[in-house]
Design a protein around this motif. Structure first.
Motif, PDB file in Angstrom:
ATOM      1  N   ILE A  67       0.833  -1.210   0.000  1.00  0.00           N
ATOM      2  CA  ILE A  67       0.000   0.000   0.000  1.00  0.00           C
ATOM      3  C   ILE A  67       0.862   1.253   0.000  1.00  0.00           C
ATOM      4  O   ILE A  67       0.632   2.192  -0.765  1.00  0.00           O
ATOM      5  N   GLY A  68       1.895   1.279   0.852  1.00  0.00           N
ATOM      6  CA  GLY A  68       2.718   2.481   0.988  1.00  0.00           C
ATOM      7  C   GLY A  68       3.415   2.853  -0.296  1.00  0.00           C
ATOM      8  O   GLY A  68       3.328   4.003  -0.770  1.00  0.00           O
ATOM      9  N   SER A  69       4.110   1.908  -0.914  1.00  0.00           N
ATOM     10  CA  SER A  69       4.845   2.206  -2.147  1.00  0.00           C
ATOM     11  C   SER A  69       3.894   2.398  -3.322  1.00  0.00           C
ATOM     12  O   SER A  69       4.183   3.186  -4.235  1.00  0.00           O
ATOM     13  N   SER A  70       2.770   1.713  -3.330  1.00  0.00           N
ATOM     14  CA  SER A  70       1.795   1.902  -4.413  1.00  0.00           C
ATOM     15  C   SER A  70       1.292   3.339  -4.455  1.00  0.00           C
ATOM     16  O   SER A  70       1.093   3.917  -5.536  1.00  0.00           O
ATOM     17  N   VAL A 101       2.978   6.023  -3.435  1.00  0.00           N
ATOM     18  CA  VAL A 101       4.068   6.878  -3.907  1.00  0.00           C
ATOM     19  C   VAL A 101       4.261   6.728  -5.407  1.00  0.00           C
ATOM     20  O   VAL A 101       4.561   7.693  -6.113  1.00  0.00           O
ATOM     21  N   ALA A 102       4.064   5.513  -5.926  1.00  0.00           N
ATOM     22  CA  ALA A 102       4.302   5.232  -7.342  1.00  0.00           C
ATOM     23  C   ALA A 102       3.089   5.505  -8.220  1.00  0.00           C
ATOM     24  O   ALA A 102       3.108   5.203  -9.413  1.00  0.00           O
ATOM     25  N   GLY A 103       2.020   6.043  -7.641  1.00  0.00           N
ATOM     26  CA  GLY A 103       0.841   6.374  -8.433  1.00  0.00           C
ATOM     27  C   GLY A 103      -0.033   5.191  -8.760  1.00  0.00           C
ATOM     28  O   GLY A 103      -0.813   5.242  -9.717  1.00  0.00           O
ATOM     29  N   CYS A 104       0.074   4.115  -7.973  1.00  0.00           N
ATOM     30  CA  CYS A 104      -0.675   2.883  -8.249  1.00  0.00           C
ATOM     31  C   CYS A 104      -1.768   2.613  -7.223  1.00  0.00           C
ATOM     32  O   CYS A 104      -2.334   1.514  -7.203  1.00  0.00           O
ATOM     33  N   PHE A 105      -2.054   3.580  -6.343  1.00  0.00           N
ATOM     34  CA  PHE A 105      -3.060   3.342  -5.313  1.00  0.00           C
ATOM     35  C   PHE A 105      -4.440   3.197  -5.951  1.00  0.00           C
ATOM     36  O   PHE A 105      -4.840   4.004  -6.790  1.00  0.00           O
ATOM     37  N   GLN A 106      -5.159   2.140  -5.540  1.00  0.00           N
ATOM     38  CA  GLN A 106      -6.496   1.872  -6.065  1.00  0.00           C
ATOM     39  C   GLN A 106      -7.552   2.323  -5.050  1.00  0.00           C
ATOM     40  O   GLN A 106      -7.580   1.814  -3.930  1.00  0.00           O
ATOM     41  N   PRO A 107      -8.422   3.268  -5.408  1.00  0.00           N
ATOM     42  CA  PRO A 107      -9.447   3.726  -4.462  1.00  0.00           C
ATOM     43  C   PRO A 107     -10.305   2.586  -3.915  1.00  0.00           C
ATOM     44  O   PRO A 107     -10.808   2.685  -2.791  1.00  0.00           O
ATOM     45  N   SER A 108     -10.449   1.505  -4.667  1.00  0.00           N
ATOM     46  CA  SER A 108     -11.249   0.370  -4.189  1.00  0.00           C
ATOM     47  C   SER A 108     -10.655  -0.257  -2.931  1.00  0.00           C
ATOM     48  O   SER A 108     -11.365  -0.902  -2.149  1.00  0.00           O
ATOM     49  N   TRP A 109      -9.355  -0.057  -2.714  1.00  0.00           N
ATOM     50  CA  TRP A 109      -8.722  -0.604  -1.508  1.00  0.00           C
ATOM     51  C   TRP A 109      -9.310   0.004  -0.238  1.00  0.00           C
ATOM     52  O   TRP A 109      -9.274  -0.612   0.824  1.00  0.00           O
ATOM     53  N   LEU A 110      -9.855   1.206  -0.356  1.00  0.00           N
ATOM     54  CA  LEU A 110     -10.419   1.866   0.825  1.00  0.00           C
ATOM     55  C   LEU A 110     -11.602   1.094   1.403  1.00  0.00           C
ATOM     56  O   LEU A 110     -11.936   1.251   2.585  1.00  0.00           O
ATOM     57  N   GLU A 111     -12.220   0.247   0.580  1.00  0.00           N
ATOM     58  CA  GLU A 111     -13.382  -0.522   1.031  1.00  0.00           C
ATOM     59  C   GLU A 111     -12.992  -1.856   1.663  1.00  0.00           C
ATOM     60  O   GLU A 111     -13.831  -2.518   2.289  1.00  0.00           O
ATOM     61  N   VAL A 112     -11.743  -2.277   1.508  1.00  0.00           N
ATOM     62  CA  VAL A 112     -11.299  -3.558   2.062  1.00  0.00           C
ATOM     63  C   VAL A 112     -11.340  -3.498   3.586  1.00  0.00           C
ATOM     64  O   VAL A 112     -10.934  -2.497   4.191  1.00  0.00           O
ATOM     65  N   GLU A 113     -11.822  -4.565   4.208  1.00  0.00           N
ATOM     66  CA  GLU A 113     -11.981  -4.583   5.665  1.00  0.00           C
ATOM     67  C   GLU A 113     -10.979  -5.513   6.323  1.00  0.00           C
ATOM     68  O   GLU A 113     -10.543  -6.512   5.738  1.00  0.00           O
ATOM     69  N   MET A 165       9.672  -3.301  -6.293  1.00  0.00           N
ATOM     70  CA  MET A 165       8.959  -3.788  -7.475  1.00  0.00           C
ATOM     71  C   MET A 165       7.841  -2.828  -7.879  1.00  0.00           C
ATOM     72  O   MET A 165       7.521  -2.711  -9.074  1.00  0.00           O
ATOM     73  N   VAL A 166       7.270  -2.117  -6.939  1.00  0.00           N
ATOM     74  CA  VAL A 166       6.255  -1.113  -7.259  1.00  0.00           C
ATOM     75  C   VAL A 166       6.909   0.202  -7.665  1.00  0.00           C
ATOM     76  O   VAL A 166       6.476   0.866  -8.612  1.00  0.00           O
TER      77      VAL A 166
END
Length: 408
Positions: free
Chosen positions: A135-138, A140-152, A360-361
């Motif tokens: 999550i952290g490097s994603s 920074v690298a512009g790969c963060f997926q907003p759908s991750w915010l819904e993961v519990e 890798m990210v």
């Protein structure tokens, strides 16, 4: 003590201190967006300030420190690794790289460089809490997926809610991503997590790339039956079919120079006097070449299906996970090799990483270069994880020179 020796001792001491920020005093577990995460990063921020670095927390909770240059027009050199841990972890996976980067910049406090140098503690590489790794490097690298915010998490708390409770704004997650034109390179030092350097009696090694991986869940179905009354020749034994598949997987991996692992196996119905009617198992396949990984997965799946057909069994599979193989930059490998040879007086060892890393990210936005540090028996993700202070001193020498090498 020389500066480097005292620096290595300080790295070891700080690894001990960071290990106290845990959900339990009995074992080290530090997950994303927890009180332990906050306390560890507050400690890192304090050390960063002592080293003369500017410090800040980004949109997903990564902790940053910057050695500021008087020349702001040059791209920034990034150093990093992760500060989170698996459950019941060791002290050095991820954390060693963060502390080494911080210590190298502390040693260079009075050295003027023509570029900024940032050290980052990525807040979530392991995915211990939300099962969403990197999550952290994603972010920074512009790969963060907003759908991750819904993961519990296991308590039903969503990542977005956890971010909000942590004091972050979920809607801004990933909005402060870096861009490639602003990055000079990304460097990461990490424990090897394998036995190669120890076998070669070397303190450090240059990483050639990070293996790609695919994970599958396989299902083999036959016919359950009475263990005493159905002749062997007439059985549709799902486990015997799976056993033949396991042998084929091992033989194939050996002959194709890849790694393949069956990590989990469930036999149903699971009674001592019943012929297994169904087996579910997992398969993890890795290769440093993405082309080879794709080809080997296709060939191996076909071989397993053929075994099932020969035994009158049904076979199905579904992919659980995949990660692309990522090569380390050739020029950075040679640069690492030069500093390793200088400080060890030995021919550098080049070796691949079978484990995933933040690098890798970060390869999405930067050339990446990694250095491995020998670890005892290759053990990691375990309380027995251990490194030698003398090896840490070598890694610190190499890292400090590597950071300065871009000025040339």
């Amino acid at each position: 003590m020389t500066n480097m020796e005292s620096g290595a001792a300080r790295v070891m001491s700080r690894a001990d201190i960071l290990a106290t920020y845990s959900e339990s005093p009995e074992h080290l577990t530090r997950a994303y967006l927890t009180p332990e995460h906050r306390n560890a990063h507050d400690q890192l921020a304090q050390w960063m300030t002592q080293a003369g670095l500017e410090t800040w927390q980004d949109s997903v909770g990564n902790q940053w420190g910057r050695k500021v240059s008087s020349n702001p027009t040059m791209p920034t050199l990034l150093l990093g690794s992760h500060s989170d841990t698996v459950a019941n972890a060791g002290k050095y996976d991820g954390n060693l790289g963060v502390i080494l980067g911080l210590e190298a910049l502390a040693l260079l406090k009075d050295v003027e460089l023509p570029y900024h140098v940032d050290v980052v503690a990525f807040a979530d590489e392991e995915g211990t809490r939300f099962n969403t790794t990197l999550i952290g490097s994603s972010s920074v690298a512009g790969c963060f997926q907003p759908s991750w915010l819904e993961v519990e998490d296991a308590q039903g708390i969503s990542m977005g809610k956890a971010m909000h409770d942590f004091g972050l704004a979920p809607t801004l997650a990933g909005h402060d991503a870096r861009v490639a034109s602003d990055i000079l390179a990304y460097l990461e030092v990490h424990i090897e997590q394998g036995p190669v350097l120890e076998a070669k009696e070397l303190p450090v090694g240059v990483v050639t790339g990070i293996a790609g991986a695919k994970r599958y869940e396989m299902t083999v179905k036959g016919m359950a039956g009475h263990a005493g009354t159905v002749p062997i020749s007439l059985r549709q034994d799902a486990f015997c079919g799976m056993a033949q598949m396991a042998s084929e997987i091992e033989a194939y991996a050996l002959s194709h120079n890849i790694v393949a692992t069956i990590g989990k196996c469930d036999v149903l119905p699971g009674a001592v006097n019943v012929i297994p009617g169904e087996v579910r198992f997992t398969l993890d396949i890795r290769s440093l070449s993405q082309v080879q990984l794709e080809q080997c997965c296709d060939e191996l799946l076909a071989k397993l299906a053929n075994i099932a057909a020969q035994r009158n069994l049904s076979f199905s599979h579904r992919q659980l996970y995949q990660a692309q193989a990522v090569p380390c930059d050739d020029a950075l490998q040679q640069r690492w090799a030069s500093v390793v040879e200088k400080h060890t007086q030995q021919t550098p060892c080049f070796l691949p990483s079978g484990a995933g890393h933040d690098a890798m990210v970060m390869a999405n936005v930067a050339d990446i270069g990694m250095l491995f540090v020998r670890c005892d028996r290759g053990i990691s993700h375990h309380p027995a994880e251990s490194v030698m202070e003398s090896d840490v001193a070598v890694a610190l020498d190499c890292f400090t020179d590597m950071i300065q090498s871009f000025a040339n």
